[in-house]
Design a protein around this motif. Structure first.
Motif, mmCIF file in Angstrom:
data_model
loop_
_atom_site.group_PDB
_atom_site.id
_atom_site.type_symbol
_atom_site.label_atom_id
_atom_site.label_comp_id
_atom_site.label_asym_id
_atom_site.label_seq_id
_atom_site.Cartn_x
_atom_site.Cartn_y
_atom_site.Cartn_z
ATOM 1 N N HIS A 207 0.860 -1.180 0.000
ATOM 2 C CA HIS A 207 0.000 0.000 0.000
ATOM 3 C C HIS A 207 0.895 1.229 0.000
ATOM 4 O O HIS A 207 1.674 1.435 0.943
ATOM 5 C CB HIS A 207 -0.904 -0.003 1.252
ATOM 6 N N GLY B 70 3.553 1.711 -1.547
ATOM 7 C CA GLY B 70 4.954 1.306 -1.487
ATOM 8 C C GLY B 70 5.382 0.735 -0.143
ATOM 9 O O GLY B 70 6.547 0.426 0.060
ATOM 10 N N ARG B 71 4.413 0.593 0.783
ATOM 11 C CA ARG B 71 4.747 0.043 2.098
ATOM 12 C C ARG B 71 3.962 -1.254 2.327
ATOM 13 O O ARG B 71 2.834 -1.397 1.864
ATOM 14 C CB ARG B 71 4.419 1.045 3.211
ATOM 15 N N THR B 72 4.619 -2.198 3.078
ATOM 16 C CA THR B 72 3.980 -3.494 3.305
ATOM 17 C C THR B 72 2.904 -3.376 4.381
ATOM 18 O O THR B 72 3.136 -2.769 5.431
ATOM 19 C CB THR B 72 5.029 -4.527 3.775
ATOM 20 N N ARG B 73 1.737 -3.968 4.103
ATOM 21 C CA ARG B 73 0.697 -4.095 5.128
ATOM 22 C C ARG B 73 0.531 -5.572 5.417
ATOM 23 O O ARG B 73 0.203 -6.348 4.512
ATOM 24 C CB ARG B 73 -0.626 -3.513 4.642
ATOM 25 N N ARG B 74 0.763 -5.954 6.673
ATOM 26 C CA ARG B 74 0.584 -7.367 7.051
ATOM 27 C C ARG B 74 -0.787 -7.527 7.693
ATOM 28 O O ARG B 74 -1.140 -6.771 8.589
ATOM 29 C CB ARG B 74 1.644 -7.778 8.073
#
Lengths: 309, 124
Positions: free
Chosen positions: B83, B85-89
């Motif tokens: 999201h 460019g950042r990871t959403r776990r």
């Protein structure tokens, strides 16, 4: 012209406080969560905003818990956390045993009526708190931090109000304060065998009360500091033989903190030859114990995988 | 030496997790994940909604809690999405987590019944 750091840059910089492997696991997602939370109603905040103090304290708190073996931390951090627990337990035991014995002796023999003053109830309160902190740590009580904080405040008050030279005040404050800081840092967790710790406390009481008594029979200048050196050597020897790295590490830390207290009378000079000899012997014994325990602990840490691997 | 599962690297047995009482934030995090997997911000928002604004999780606290609940086997990773460019776990509730939440609800209901029963007693 260098680019002005955005809120994302500032959060990423703050999250560098987290140790590995948690940083690699969480930093990206935590940044996303922070940005979503803070910029939901104010998109411009992403350009000029900065993490507030509460966010900073929250991240530093998480970083401390992860460095002391909290869930999700590395094997080395677990060992560090266990060592800090041992520092808290052994350090408060070393403080509680002589304090309790002194109160017991005072109850049995209150001394001359002119022995009064604010330090009498102060010492009683300090002794009660020292035993309480030790008990809370052994049983993992939720009030461990509160009692440790209260006793630490009492020690700081005594250190601030004393008229003693700053050098000796710091030398005596450190071995008392560091175990209490350790008690504040770790989460209260009940030890596996509380009975063994209380038996150890009884042993420490006998050591503190018994060795000086024996020295009266065969005149040897056994001071309470020399007894502490003997006690730490006994615990250190058991820890090294059993390769119990956290206990060895804690003995090394407490040895380092106790050495200045033992060295102080030698530096100041004076006193009978027997006293100087015993004090010098205790310094040598404790220095050797500290070195051997430190080597054992460092070797154990090196055998563990690096958090980055 | 200590009762710290993190030292041994072992998760609590299921029976133990379901018996231990949960802290308020932990119970709300499990409740937030009860019907769907969520990522960090989703959990924070859902907890605030569920608790009517009474529990506001700070981000550091949330991720420390997620690590603990994962180590205890109550929560597990679901999937990852990118999201901006950042990871959403995403995280989901395990069966043990559902049982622990159920046990906590039963415990809180019993407490509430006991408190109401006391309120019905009129002073003489």
């Amino acid at each position: 012209m260098s680019a002005v750091p955005t809120l994302e840059d500032r959060y990423r910089r703050l999250l560098r406080a987290l140790p590995e492997p948690a940083r690699s696991r969480w930093a990206d997602e935590m940044t996303d969560t922070y940005l979503t939370a803070t910029c939901a109603h104010d998109p411009e905040f992403a350009e000029f905003g900065s993490p507030d103090l509460a966010d900073r304290l929250d991240v530093w708190g998480l970083a401390l818990r992860l460095r002391l073996g909290g869930p999700g931390s590395s094997a080395r951090a677990s060992l560090t956390g266990a060592t800090v627990r041992w520092v808290a337990l052994l350090g408060t035991l070393a403080a509680a045993a002589p304090a309790a014995l002194a109160q017991l002796a005072r109850t049995l023999d209150p001394g001359p009526p002119w022995v009064t003053g604010w330090h009498v109830p102060f010492n009683t309160l300090a002794a009660v708190l020292a035993v309480a902190v030790f008990g809370c740590l052994v049983h993992g009580s939720v009030v461990a931090r509160a009692t440790a904080g209260a006793l630490l405040a009492l020690h700081l008050f005594a250190a601030i109000t004393t008229s003693a030279p700053i050098g000796s005040t710091v030398a005596f404050l450190l071995p008392a304060a560091v175990p209490l800081l350790a008690a504040l840092a770790v989460d209260p967790v009940r030890v596996d065998r509380p009975g063994w710790w209380w038996a150890g406390a009884l042993g420490a009481l006998l050591l503190v009360g018994g060795l000086p008594y024996l020295s009266l029979l065969a005149p040897v200048w056994l001071t309470s500091d020399a007894v502490a050196a003997v006690g730490l050597t006994v615990v250190g020897a058991v820890a090294v033989v059993r390769t119990a790295a956290p206990a060895a590490g804690a003995v090394a830390v407490l040895g380092l903190l106790t050495l200045p207290v033992l060295l102080l009378p030698l530096v100041v000079g004076g006193g009978p030859a027997g006293y100087v000899a015993v004090q010098a012997g205790a310094v040598a014994l404790l220095a050797a114990t500290t070195v051997v325990c430190a080597v054992t602990a460092v070797r154990a840490v090196r055998r563990l995988p690096s958090p980055r691997t | 030496m200590f009762h710290n599962h993190a030292l041994s690297g072992k998760a609590w047995p299921d029976s133990l997790s379901s018996m231990a009482s949960l802290t308020e934030p932990a119970a709300f995090v499990l409740a937030a994940l009860a019907d769907q997997p969520l990522h960090g911000w989703g959990i924070t928002a859902e907890v605030e909604l569920l608790s009517a604004g009474q529990v506001a999780l700070r981000v550091g606290t949330l991720y420390g809690l997620l690590d603990r609940l994962t180590a205890e086997g109550l929560v597990e990773p679901d999937r990852e999405e990118l999201h901006a460019g950042r990871t959403r776990r995403y995280h989901r509730l395990t069966d043990a987590g559902r049982r622990a939440l159920e046990a906590e609800a039963v415990r809180q209901e019993a407490n509430a019944r006991a408190l109401r029963a006391r309120l019905r007693v009129r002073p003489a």
